[in-house]
Design a protein around this motif. Structure first.
Motif, PDB file in Angstrom:
ATOM      1  N   ASP A   1     -85.126  75.428  42.842  1.00  0.00           N
ATOM      2  CA  ASP A   1     -86.554  75.558  43.073  1.00  0.00           C
ATOM      3  C   ASP A   1     -87.347  74.291  42.761  1.00  0.00           C
ATOM      4  O   ASP A   1     -88.530  74.333  42.509  1.00  0.00           O
ATOM      5  CB  ASP A   1     -87.129  76.753  42.303  1.00  0.00           C
ATOM      6  N   ARG A   2     -86.695  73.152  42.826  1.00  0.00           N
ATOM      7  CA  ARG A   2     -87.371  71.889  42.576  1.00  0.00           C
ATOM      8  C   ARG A   2     -88.376  71.619  43.695  1.00  0.00           C
ATOM      9  O   ARG A   2     -88.072  71.788  44.856  1.00  0.00           O
ATOM     10  CB  ARG A   2     -86.375  70.740  42.510  1.00  0.00           C
ATOM     11  N   ARG A   3     -89.578  71.174  43.328  1.00  0.00           N
ATOM     12  CA  ARG A   3     -90.602  70.871  44.314  1.00  0.00           C
ATOM     13  C   ARG A   3     -91.164  69.486  44.045  1.00  0.00           C
ATOM     14  O   ARG A   3     -91.169  69.014  42.930  1.00  0.00           O
ATOM     15  CB  ARG A   3     -91.742  71.886  44.228  1.00  0.00           C
ATOM     16  N   HIS A   4     -91.653  68.885  45.085  1.00  0.00           N
ATOM     17  CA  HIS A   4     -92.341  67.593  44.990  1.00  0.00           C
ATOM     18  C   HIS A   4     -91.550  66.535  44.223  1.00  0.00           C
ATOM     19  O   HIS A   4     -92.057  65.871  43.355  1.00  0.00           O
ATOM     20  CB  HIS A   4     -93.722  67.753  44.375  1.00  0.00           C
ATOM     21  N   GLY A   5     -90.321  66.370  44.548  1.00  0.00           N
ATOM     22  CA  GLY A   5     -89.533  65.329  43.919  1.00  0.00           C
ATOM     23  C   GLY A   5     -88.141  65.804  43.598  1.00  0.00           C
ATOM     24  O   GLY A   5     -87.834  66.973  43.673  1.00  0.00           O
TER      25      GLY A   5
ATOM     26  N   LEU B   1     -90.802  73.647  48.726  1.00  0.00           N
ATOM     27  CA  LEU B   1     -89.461  73.749  48.145  1.00  0.00           C
ATOM     28  C   LEU B   1     -88.611  72.549  48.570  1.00  0.00           C
ATOM     29  O   LEU B   1     -88.674  72.104  49.717  1.00  0.00           O
ATOM     30  CB  LEU B   1     -88.773  75.036  48.601  1.00  0.00           C
ATOM     31  N   ALA B   2     -87.811  72.074  47.664  1.00  0.00           N
ATOM     32  CA  ALA B   2     -86.959  70.912  47.950  1.00  0.00           C
ATOM     33  C   ALA B   2     -86.038  71.150  49.147  1.00  0.00           C
ATOM     34  O   ALA B   2     -85.732  70.219  49.887  1.00  0.00           O
ATOM     35  CB  ALA B   2     -86.140  70.532  46.721  1.00  0.00           C
ATOM     36  N   ILE B   3     -85.628  72.385  49.361  1.00  0.00           N
ATOM     37  CA  ILE B   3     -84.752  72.686  50.507  1.00  0.00           C
ATOM     38  C   ILE B   3     -85.471  72.536  51.838  1.00  0.00           C
ATOM     39  O   ILE B   3     -84.830  72.481  52.880  1.00  0.00           O
ATOM     40  CB  ILE B   3     -84.127  74.098  50.404  1.00  0.00           C
ATOM     41  N   ASN B   4     -86.799  72.440  51.809  1.00  0.00           N
ATOM     42  CA  ASN B   4     -87.591  72.317  53.025  1.00  0.00           C
ATOM     43  C   ASN B   4     -88.188  70.927  53.213  1.00  0.00           C
ATOM     44  O   ASN B   4     -89.135  70.748  53.973  1.00  0.00           O
ATOM     45  CB  ASN B   4     -88.710  73.371  53.029  1.00  0.00           C
ATOM     46  N   ILE B   5     -87.634  69.961  52.512  1.00  0.00           N
ATOM     47  CA  ILE B   5     -88.151  68.591  52.584  1.00  0.00           C
ATOM     48  C   ILE B   5     -87.001  67.613  52.798  1.00  0.00           C
ATOM     49  O   ILE B   5     -85.948  67.750  52.183  1.00  0.00           O
ATOM     50  CB  ILE B   5     -88.915  68.219  51.284  1.00  0.00           C
ATOM     51  N   ILE B   6     -87.215  66.639  53.666  1.00  0.00           N
ATOM     52  CA  ILE B   6     -86.288  65.515  53.799  1.00  0.00           C
ATOM     53  C   ILE B   6     -86.957  64.347  53.088  1.00  0.00           C
ATOM     54  O   ILE B   6     -88.074  63.953  53.421  1.00  0.00           O
ATOM     55  CB  ILE B   6     -86.023  65.157  55.277  1.00  0.00           C
ATOM     56  N   TYR B   7     -86.278  63.823  52.082  1.00  0.00           N
ATOM     57  CA  TYR B   7     -86.830  62.735  51.280  1.00  0.00           C
ATOM     58  C   TYR B   7     -86.464  61.374  51.859  1.00  0.00           C
ATOM     59  O   TYR B   7     -85.434  61.213  52.497  1.00  0.00           O
ATOM     60  CB  TYR B   7     -86.319  62.834  49.841  1.00  0.00           C
ATOM     61  N   ASP B   8     -87.317  60.404  51.594  1.00  0.00           N
ATOM     62  CA  ASP B   8     -87.079  59.005  51.967  1.00  0.00           C
ATOM     63  C   ASP B   8     -86.819  58.832  53.462  1.00  0.00           C
ATOM     64  O   ASP B   8     -85.913  58.125  53.874  1.00  0.00           O
ATOM     65  CB  ASP B   8     -85.922  58.413  51.156  1.00  0.00           C
ATOM     66  N   MET B   9     -87.649  59.455  54.271  1.00  0.00           N
ATOM     67  CA  MET B   9     -87.535  59.335  55.715  1.00  0.00           C
ATOM     68  C   MET B   9     -88.366  58.149  56.186  1.00  0.00           C
ATOM     69  O   MET B   9     -89.499  57.953  55.745  1.00  0.00           O
ATOM     70  CB  MET B   9     -88.044  60.620  56.380  1.00  0.00           C
ATOM     71  N   CYS B  10     -87.793  57.363  57.057  1.00  0.00           N
ATOM     72  CA  CYS B  10     -88.507  56.234  57.641  1.00  0.00           C
ATOM     73  C   CYS B  10     -89.799  56.752  58.274  1.00  0.00           C
ATOM     74  O   CYS B  10     -89.777  57.707  59.056  1.00  0.00           O
ATOM     75  CB  CYS B  10     -87.628  55.570  58.696  1.00  0.00           C
ATOM     76  N   ARG B  11     -90.922  56.152  57.952  1.00  0.00           N
ATOM     77  CA  ARG B  11     -92.210  56.649  58.454  1.00  0.00           C
ATOM     78  C   ARG B  11     -92.289  56.578  59.978  1.00  0.00           C
ATOM     79  O   ARG B  11     -92.858  57.467  60.614  1.00  0.00           O
ATOM     80  CB  ARG B  11     -93.370  55.888  57.819  1.00  0.00           C
ATOM     81  N   GLN B  12     -91.739  55.544  60.569  1.00  0.00           N
ATOM     82  CA  GLN B  12     -91.756  55.444  62.028  1.00  0.00           C
ATOM     83  C   GLN B  12     -90.944  56.583  62.648  1.00  0.00           C
ATOM     84  O   GLN B  12     -91.382  57.204  63.623  1.00  0.00           O
ATOM     85  CB  GLN B  12     -91.220  54.088  62.494  1.00  0.00           C
ATOM     86  N   LYS B  13     -89.794  56.901  62.076  1.00  0.00           N
ATOM     87  CA  LYS B  13     -88.987  58.018  62.574  1.00  0.00           C
ATOM     88  C   LYS B  13     -89.697  59.347  62.316  1.00  0.00           C
ATOM     89  O   LYS B  13     -89.593  60.282  63.112  1.00  0.00           O
ATOM     90  CB  LYS B  13     -87.600  57.988  61.940  1.00  0.00           C
ATOM     91  N   HIS B  14     -90.440  59.412  61.224  1.00  0.00           N
ATOM     92  CA  HIS B  14     -91.235  60.588  60.893  1.00  0.00           C
ATOM     93  C   HIS B  14     -92.292  60.816  61.984  1.00  0.00           C
ATOM     94  O   HIS B  14     -92.466  61.931  62.485  1.00  0.00           O
ATOM     95  CB  HIS B  14     -91.887  60.373  59.532  1.00  0.00           C
ATOM     96  N   ARG B  15     -92.976  59.769  62.359  1.00  0.00           N
ATOM     97  CA  ARG B  15     -93.986  59.861  63.430  1.00  0.00           C
ATOM     98  C   ARG B  15     -93.349  60.309  64.741  1.00  0.00           C
ATOM     99  O   ARG B  15     -93.903  61.134  65.459  1.00  0.00           O
ATOM    100  CB  ARG B  15     -94.656  58.517  63.645  1.00  0.00           C
ATOM    101  N   GLU B  16     -92.194  59.744  65.051  1.00  0.00           N
ATOM    102  CA  GLU B  16     -91.496  60.109  66.286  1.00  0.00           C
ATOM    103  C   GLU B  16     -91.104  61.584  66.272  1.00  0.00           C
ATOM    104  O   GLU B  16     -91.211  62.270  67.292  1.00  0.00           O
ATOM    105  CB  GLU B  16     -90.267  59.225  66.477  1.00  0.00           C
ATOM    106  N   GLU B  17     -90.646  62.064  65.133  1.00  0.00           N
ATOM    107  CA  GLU B  17     -90.272  63.472  64.997  1.00  0.00           C
ATOM    108  C   GLU B  17     -91.443  64.387  65.353  1.00  0.00           C
ATOM    109  O   GLU B  17     -91.305  65.335  66.123  1.00  0.00           O
ATOM    110  CB  GLU B  17     -89.799  63.747  63.560  1.00  0.00           C
ATOM    111  N   HIS B  18     -92.609  64.084  64.808  1.00  0.00           N
ATOM    112  CA  HIS B  18     -93.781  64.913  65.078  1.00  0.00           C
ATOM    113  C   HIS B  18     -94.262  64.768  66.524  1.00  0.00           C
ATOM    114  O   HIS B  18     -94.760  65.732  67.103  1.00  0.00           O
ATOM    115  CB  HIS B  18     -94.905  64.593  64.095  1.00  0.00           C
ATOM    116  N   ALA B  19     -94.103  63.600  67.087  1.00  0.00           N
ATOM    117  CA  ALA B  19     -94.538  63.376  68.471  1.00  0.00           C
ATOM    118  C   ALA B  19     -93.623  64.067  69.482  1.00  0.00           C
ATOM    119  O   ALA B  19     -94.071  64.493  70.544  1.00  0.00           O
ATOM    120  CB  ALA B  19     -94.604  61.878  68.763  1.00  0.00           C
ATOM    121  N   GLN B  20     -92.349  64.192  69.161  1.00  0.00           N
ATOM    122  CA  GLN B  20     -91.371  64.701  70.118  1.00  0.00           C
ATOM    123  C   GLN B  20     -91.058  66.185  69.958  1.00  0.00           C
ATOM    124  O   GLN B  20     -90.444  66.777  70.847  1.00  0.00           O
ATOM    125  CB  GLN B  20     -90.063  63.907  70.001  1.00  0.00           C
ATOM    126  N   HIS B  21     -91.435  66.785  68.838  1.00  0.00           N
ATOM    127  CA  HIS B  21     -91.065  68.178  68.585  1.00  0.00           C
ATOM    128  C   HIS B  21     -92.275  69.009  68.186  1.00  0.00           C
ATOM    129  O   HIS B  21     -93.148  68.533  67.475  1.00  0.00           O
ATOM    130  CB  HIS B  21     -89.999  68.262  67.478  1.00  0.00           C
TER     131      HIS B  21
END
Length: 98
Positions: free
Chosen positions: A92-96, A48-68
């Motif tokens: 209910d928009r998904r995947h975009g 669901l679109a409400i459960n996605i953050i779009y256009d996130m910096c990939r490096q910050k994305h990696r840090e998010e998963h590493a730290q939480h």
């Protein structure tokens, strides 16, 4: 959600470990890991679109998963209710983004 809302967008002047000439962005699912969401209801909920953050910096994305740690998966009933409420609200928009 937009990454800018959380300060997670790319910084154009930063050195990107993925691309030397630009910042690589992707989407971050708030409910992860993907492998935990196996049922049709769980997959739909996660996408669901409400459960996605779009256009996130990939490096910050990696840090998010590493730290939480991943969030606790909601019950089937909770996911089904959120899906239904999201459909009723027209979000209910998904995947975009449309």
């Amino acid at each position: 959600m937009e990454a800018d809302d959380y300060g997670l967008n790319c910084t154009p002047t930063a050195d990107c470990p993925f691309y030397p000439d630009r910042c690589y962005q992707d989407k971050h699912h708030l409910f992860y890991p993907e492998s935990a969401y196996k049922t049709p209801t769980a997959k739909l909920f996660r996408s669901l679109a409400i459960n996605i953050i779009y256009d996130m910096c990939r490096q910050k994305h990696r840090e998010e998963h590493a730290q939480h740690r991943p969030p606790i998966m909601p019950s089937h009933e909770t996911m089904a209710t959120i899906i239904e409420q999201t459909k009723l609200s027209g979000e209910d928009r998904r995947h975009g983004r449309k």
